[in-house]
Scaffold this motif. Structure first.
Motif, PDB file in Angstrom:
ATOM      1  N   THR A   1       0.672  -1.208   0.145  1.00 53.10           N
ATOM      2  CA  THR A   1      -0.229  -0.232  -0.093  1.00 53.10           C
ATOM      3  C   THR A   1       0.698   0.980  -0.038  1.00 53.10           C
ATOM      4  OG1 THR A   1      -1.439  -1.346   1.179  1.00 53.10           O
ATOM      5  CG2 THR A   1      -1.762   1.459   1.288  1.00 53.10           C
ATOM      6  N   VAL A   2       2.017   1.347   0.764  1.00 52.90           N
ATOM      7  CA  VAL A   2       2.781   2.033   0.298  1.00 52.90           C
ATOM      8  C   VAL A   2       3.820   2.911  -0.606  1.00 52.90           C
ATOM      9  CG1 VAL A   2       4.903   3.328   1.861  1.00 52.90           C
ATOM     10  CG2 VAL A   2       3.354   2.160   3.493  1.00 52.90           C
ATOM     11  N   ASP A   3       4.284   1.501  -0.946  1.00 54.21           N
ATOM     12  CA  ASP A   3       4.808   1.285  -2.389  1.00 54.21           C
ATOM     13  C   ASP A   3       3.376   1.848  -3.583  1.00 54.21           C
ATOM     14  OD1 ASP A   3       6.863   0.006  -2.025  1.00 54.21           O
ATOM     15  OD2 ASP A   3       6.460  -1.411  -2.685  1.00 54.21           O
ATOM     16  N   ALA A   4       2.789   1.809  -3.578  1.00 52.68           N
ATOM     17  CA  ALA A   4       1.379   1.842  -4.534  1.00 52.68           C
ATOM     18  C   ALA A   4       0.753   3.483  -4.360  1.00 52.68           C
ATOM     19  CB  ALA A   4       0.038   1.735  -4.631  1.00 52.68           C
ATOM     20  N   ALA A   5       1.769   4.475  -2.790  1.00 53.19           N
ATOM     21  CA  ALA A   5       0.948   5.652  -2.653  1.00 53.19           C
ATOM     22  C   ALA A   5       1.912   5.920  -2.750  1.00 53.19           C
ATOM     23  CB  ALA A   5       0.635   5.687  -0.980  1.00 53.19           C
ATOM     24  N   LEU A   6       3.099   5.879  -2.715  1.00 54.31           N
ATOM     25  CA  LEU A   6       4.582   6.261  -3.627  1.00 54.31           C
ATOM     26  C   LEU A   6       4.806   6.750  -4.859  1.00 54.31           C
ATOM     27  CD1 LEU A   6       6.755   5.977   0.126  1.00 54.31           C
ATOM     28  CD2 LEU A   6       5.094   7.669  -0.408  1.00 54.31           C
ATOM     29  N   SER A   7       4.028   5.537  -5.568  1.00 56.02           N
ATOM     30  CA  SER A   7       4.150   5.039  -6.840  1.00 56.02           C
ATOM     31  C   SER A   7       3.531   6.288  -7.988  1.00 56.02           C
ATOM     32  CB  SER A   7       4.954   4.001  -7.148  1.00 56.02           C
ATOM     33  OG  SER A   7       4.144   3.025  -6.915  1.00 56.02           O
ATOM     34  N   GLY A   8       2.219   5.810  -7.335  1.00 54.18           N
ATOM     35  CA  GLY A   8       1.407   5.834  -8.081  1.00 54.18           C
ATOM     36  C   GLY A   8       1.162   4.728  -9.333  1.00 54.18           C
ATOM     37  N   SER A   9       1.612   3.642  -8.897  1.00 52.91           N
ATOM     38  CA  SER A   9       1.205   2.749 -10.179  1.00 52.91           C
ATOM     39  C   SER A   9      -0.309   1.494  -9.777  1.00 52.91           C
ATOM     40  CB  SER A   9       2.491   2.023  -9.252  1.00 52.91           C
ATOM     41  OG  SER A   9       2.376   0.473  -9.915  1.00 52.91           O
ATOM     42  N   TYR A  10      -0.763   1.821  -9.983  1.00 51.55           N
ATOM     43  CA  TYR A  10      -2.230   0.897  -9.920  1.00 51.55           C
ATOM     44  C   TYR A  10      -2.186  -0.474 -10.371  1.00 51.55           C
ATOM     45  CZ  TYR A  10      -6.729  -0.874 -10.897  1.00 51.55           C
ATOM     46  OH  TYR A  10      -7.815  -1.813 -11.434  1.00 51.55           O
ATOM     47  N   GLN A  11      -0.865  -0.970 -10.501  1.00 51.83           N
ATOM     48  CA  GLN A  11      -0.622  -2.792 -10.146  1.00 51.83           C
ATOM     49  C   GLN A  11       0.066  -3.292  -8.975  1.00 51.83           C
ATOM     50  OE1 GLN A  11      -0.783  -4.593 -12.913  1.00 51.83           O
ATOM     51  NE2 GLN A  11      -0.128  -6.956 -11.295  1.00 51.83           N
TER      52      GLN A  11
ATOM     53  N   LEU B   1     -13.663   2.799  -5.369  1.00 51.45           N
ATOM     54  CA  LEU B   1     -13.037   3.887  -4.207  1.00 51.45           C
ATOM     55  C   LEU B   1     -11.941   4.499  -5.027  1.00 51.45           C
ATOM     56  CD1 LEU B   1     -11.972   1.083  -1.165  1.00 51.45           C
ATOM     57  CD2 LEU B   1     -13.426   3.223  -1.819  1.00 51.45           C
ATOM     58  N   TYR B   2     -11.228   4.764  -6.303  1.00 49.68           N
ATOM     59  CA  TYR B   2     -10.665   5.295  -6.687  1.00 49.68           C
ATOM     60  C   TYR B   2     -11.567   6.366  -7.200  1.00 49.68           C
ATOM     61  CZ  TYR B   2      -6.821   7.227 -10.149  1.00 49.68           C
ATOM     62  OH  TYR B   2      -6.217   8.125 -10.596  1.00 49.68           O
ATOM     63  N   ALA B   3     -12.529   6.057  -7.645  1.00 46.40           N
ATOM     64  CA  ALA B   3     -13.277   6.890  -8.419  1.00 46.40           C
ATOM     65  C   ALA B   3     -14.245   8.294  -7.708  1.00 46.40           C
ATOM     66  CB  ALA B   3     -14.854   6.273  -9.457  1.00 46.40           C
ATOM     67  N   ALA B   4     -14.364   6.967  -5.941  1.00 47.75           N
ATOM     68  CA  ALA B   4     -14.889   8.327  -5.517  1.00 47.75           C
ATOM     69  C   ALA B   4     -14.077   9.075  -4.808  1.00 47.75           C
ATOM     70  CB  ALA B   4     -15.720   7.448  -5.035  1.00 47.75           C
ATOM     71  N   ASN B   5     -12.450   9.230  -4.749  1.00 48.05           N
ATOM     72  CA  ASN B   5     -11.882   9.419  -4.079  1.00 48.05           C
ATOM     73  C   ASN B   5     -10.967  10.505  -5.032  1.00 48.05           C
ATOM     74  OD1 ASN B   5     -11.357   8.384  -1.339  1.00 48.05           O
ATOM     75  ND2 ASN B   5     -11.534   7.077  -2.329  1.00 48.05           N
ATOM     76  N   LYS B   6     -11.571  10.894  -6.151  1.00 46.72           N
ATOM     77  CA  LYS B   6     -10.665  11.647  -6.807  1.00 46.72           C
ATOM     78  C   LYS B   6     -10.433  13.335  -6.686  1.00 46.72           C
ATOM     79  CE  LYS B   6     -10.513  11.156 -11.426  1.00 46.72           C
ATOM     80  NZ  LYS B   6     -10.348   9.444 -11.756  1.00 46.72           N
ATOM     81  N   GLY B   7      -8.848  12.741  -6.739  1.00 46.93           N
ATOM     82  CA  GLY B   7      -8.316  14.421  -6.558  1.00 46.93           C
ATOM     83  C   GLY B   7      -8.032  14.053  -4.844  1.00 46.93           C
ATOM     84  N   LEU B   8      -8.303  13.189  -4.241  1.00 42.42           N
ATOM     85  CA  LEU B   8      -8.090  13.021  -2.778  1.00 42.42           C
ATOM     86  C   LEU B   8      -6.615  11.379  -2.707  1.00 42.42           C
ATOM     87  CD1 LEU B   8     -11.586  12.642  -1.413  1.00 42.42           C
ATOM     88  CD2 LEU B   8      -8.976  14.453  -0.717  1.00 42.42           C
ATOM     89  N   TRP B   9      -6.986  10.920  -3.759  1.00 42.76           N
ATOM     90  CA  TRP B   9      -5.471  10.234  -3.628  1.00 42.76           C
ATOM     91  C   TRP B   9      -4.300   9.875  -4.530  1.00 42.76           C
ATOM     92  CZ3 TRP B   9      -7.481   4.409  -5.144  1.00 42.76           C
ATOM     93  CH2 TRP B   9      -8.449   3.840  -4.402  1.00 42.76           C
ATOM     94  N   THR B  10      -3.592   9.519  -4.172  1.00 45.65           N
ATOM     95  CA  THR B  10      -2.461  10.094  -5.884  1.00 45.65           C
ATOM     96  C   THR B  10      -3.175   9.519  -7.054  1.00 45.65           C
ATOM     97  OG1 THR B  10      -0.689   9.136  -3.732  1.00 45.65           O
ATOM     98  CG2 THR B  10      -0.583   9.589  -5.866  1.00 45.65           C
ATOM     99  N   GLU B  11      -2.899   9.923  -8.327  1.00 43.62           N
ATOM    100  CA  GLU B  11      -3.139   9.476  -9.154  1.00 43.62           C
ATOM    101  C   GLU B  11      -2.564   8.074  -9.558  1.00 43.62           C
ATOM    102  OE1 GLU B  11      -3.230  10.822 -13.508  1.00 43.62           O
ATOM    103  OE2 GLU B  11      -2.773  13.012 -12.072  1.00 43.62           O
ATOM    104  N   LEU B  12      -3.220   7.073  -9.818  1.00 46.57           N
ATOM    105  CA  LEU B  12      -2.602   6.136 -10.077  1.00 46.57           C
ATOM    106  C   LEU B  12      -2.446   5.348 -11.593  1.00 46.57           C
ATOM    107  CD1 LEU B  12      -4.989   3.878  -7.835  1.00 46.57           C
ATOM    108  CD2 LEU B  12      -2.575   3.889  -7.444  1.00 46.57           C
ATOM    109  N   LYS B  13      -1.629   5.546 -12.044  1.00 46.86           N
ATOM    110  CA  LYS B  13      -1.453   4.721 -13.780  1.00 46.86           C
ATOM    111  C   LYS B  13      -1.177   3.713 -14.256  1.00 46.86           C
ATOM    112  CE  LYS B  13      -0.161   9.780 -15.058  1.00 46.86           C
ATOM    113  NZ  LYS B  13       0.636   9.883 -14.242  1.00 46.86           N
TER     114      LYS B  13
END
Ligand code: G6P
Ligand code: MN
Length: 441
Positions: A394-404, A429-441
């Protein structure tokens, strides 16, 4: 010169309890300046004005201020008490509902509610720690911000040398209930505990003579003599969520009697029972918004409009006292025993040394010195390993912005049964948190 304390997230509904303890114990903390800092102008101004009046009318000499300017808040700070919630309880309730509507645990720290909260809060907290290193590098940060398990992993990874202690009031609350059951004071007992935040177990509860009381508690639970513990924490007494949770904790202990569980294990060991009893149209987030939130800000408005806090009172409970006890231990180098979240570094000998774990520690002026636990059994270790992998990813995802990476984190969460559900909840969750989460790619 006295100490300057800063409440980061000072406009929070969790602030009043801490503010009351700080007022009562200002002298022993040598507290001269108290700043409420928040990015929410309205809330910090409500609580800030209230606190100024309340302190003053009760004769406090502490200089209380409030601000939305982080540099001003941190200048010369000695202690930061941090508890922030980007998206507020409103977003908490949205996350809970998305999860529950998909048949999985909907909770702010466990399951994917915790994942979503982590995606909102990790960047914000890291930003503050970075700022502290620049502006007031000697200050101690005592962090209550959730999800503490994931957040502590992020903080210690990014800032291994920062003066941060990540804490939670759940272990002390449960220990208080155990002490009460044995008609003892908490300070007279020695608790041995290990795990991750909201994911741990007590192995022993020693009395003043070194006699382990846990077997007695186990026997009383297994024989059916008791089916719950009375709460020690009067902030939660009568709150049906906590009444049910304490009962479920005892029921977990009955089914897994080796060690006494932290109540949050209910979301991982009995997720089906939790989901079945949750009301998706009125979640915990809704309850907090309509209860505590409304009550606190209404009271601030009333006091401000009347121009006096003389009919108002705050409550000093476990949550406030615990964080202040830790600050006190640092200031006065008491080397008292607490439970904290820190890197394992061999405390649990058969667990990842670099992982953050929740363990006992002696706290003094140089911070927390952790206490040895040794080997843990396969059952708890297995659960912790998967949970730890989830937290790290989860930390990896938040810091990298990786969807995978986000998807992989989700799949490691024990509350997620399969790919279809995991991906659907993640995407919603991602759709409901637009602008609040790191953007995922
Ligand atoms: C306990 C936990 C905290 C959590 C809180 C939720 O104190 O240790 O981590 O934030 O409960 O309380 P609430 O009333 O907001 O549901
Ligand atoms: Mn907690």
């Amino acid at each position: 010169m006295g100490n300057k304390f800063v409440m980061v997230g000072g406009g929070s509904t969790q602030s009043p309890g801490i503010l009351e303890v700080l007022r009562k114990r200002a002298k022993e903390l040598n507290l001269s300046d108290l700043v409420l800092y928040d990015i929410d102008e309205e809330r910090v101004s409500l609580l800030g004005q209230y606190t100024k009046m309340y302190y003053k009318e009760l004769g406090s000499k502490v200089n209380v201020t409030y601000t939305t300017n982080v540099d001003e808040a941190l200048k010369g700070a000695d202690f930061l008490f941090m508890q922030i919630r980007p998206g507020l309880n409103k977003q908490r309730a949205i996350d809970e509902k998305i999860c529950l509507n998909n048949g999985v645990v909907g909770q702010e720290t466990c399951g994917l509610g915790g994942f979503s909260f982590a995606m909102r809060v990790i960047p914000a907290v890291l930003e503050i720690v970075k700022k502290v290193k620049e502006v007031c590098p000697k200050a101690w940060i005592l962090n209550y911000t959730n999800p503490e398990a994931i957040l502590s992993e992020a903080i210690y990874r990014e800032f291994p040398d920062a003066n941060v202690l990540c804490i939670c009031d759940m272990p002390i609350s449960i220990e208080g209930a155990i002490a009460k059951y044995f008609n003892k004071e908490h300070r007279d007992l020695t608790f041995k505990y290990f795990g991750l935040n909201h994911f741990g177990w007590w192995t022993n509860v020693y009395d003043e003579n070194g006699f382990d009381l846990l077997p007695q508690l186990r026997e009383d639970v297994l024989s059916g003599k008791i089916d719950t513990l009375l709460m020690s924490n009067d902030e939660t007494v009568g709150d049906q969520y906590w009444v049910k949770t304490y009962k479920q904790m005892i029921s977990l202990f009955k089914r897994f009697p080796e060690y006494f569980p932290n109540c949050y294990l209910q979301y991982y060991l009995t997720p089906d029972e939790m989901v079945a009893h949750d009301d998706v149209s009125f979640t915990r987030g809704d309850y907090v918004m309509q209860g505590r939130e409304k009550r606190i800000y209404d009271e601030c408005r009333r006091v401000i409009s009347e121009g006096s806090a003389k009919d108002s009172s705050l409550h000093a409970g476990v949550h406030g006292n615990y964080i202040v006890d830790i600050a006190y231990a640092i200031i006065h180098n008491t080397r008292e025993r607490f439970i904290v979240n820190k890197k394992n570094h061999g405390v649990i000998s058969n667990f990842d040394p670099e992982a953050v774990v929740e363990i006992p520690a002696y706290i003094g002026s140089m911070g927390a010195e952790t206490i040895n636990i040794g080997e843990i059994p396969t059952f708890q270790k297995g659960l912790m390993e998967m949970q730890k992998a989830y937290e790290k990813m989860t930390v990896d995802a938040a810091l990298s912005g990786s969807y995978q990476k986000a998807l992989e984190a989700v799949m490691l969460n024990k509350t997620i049964p399969n790919y279809t559900v995991g991906k659907k909840v993640l995407d919603e969750l991602y759709a409901a948190n637009k602008g609040l989460w790191t953007e995922l790619k």
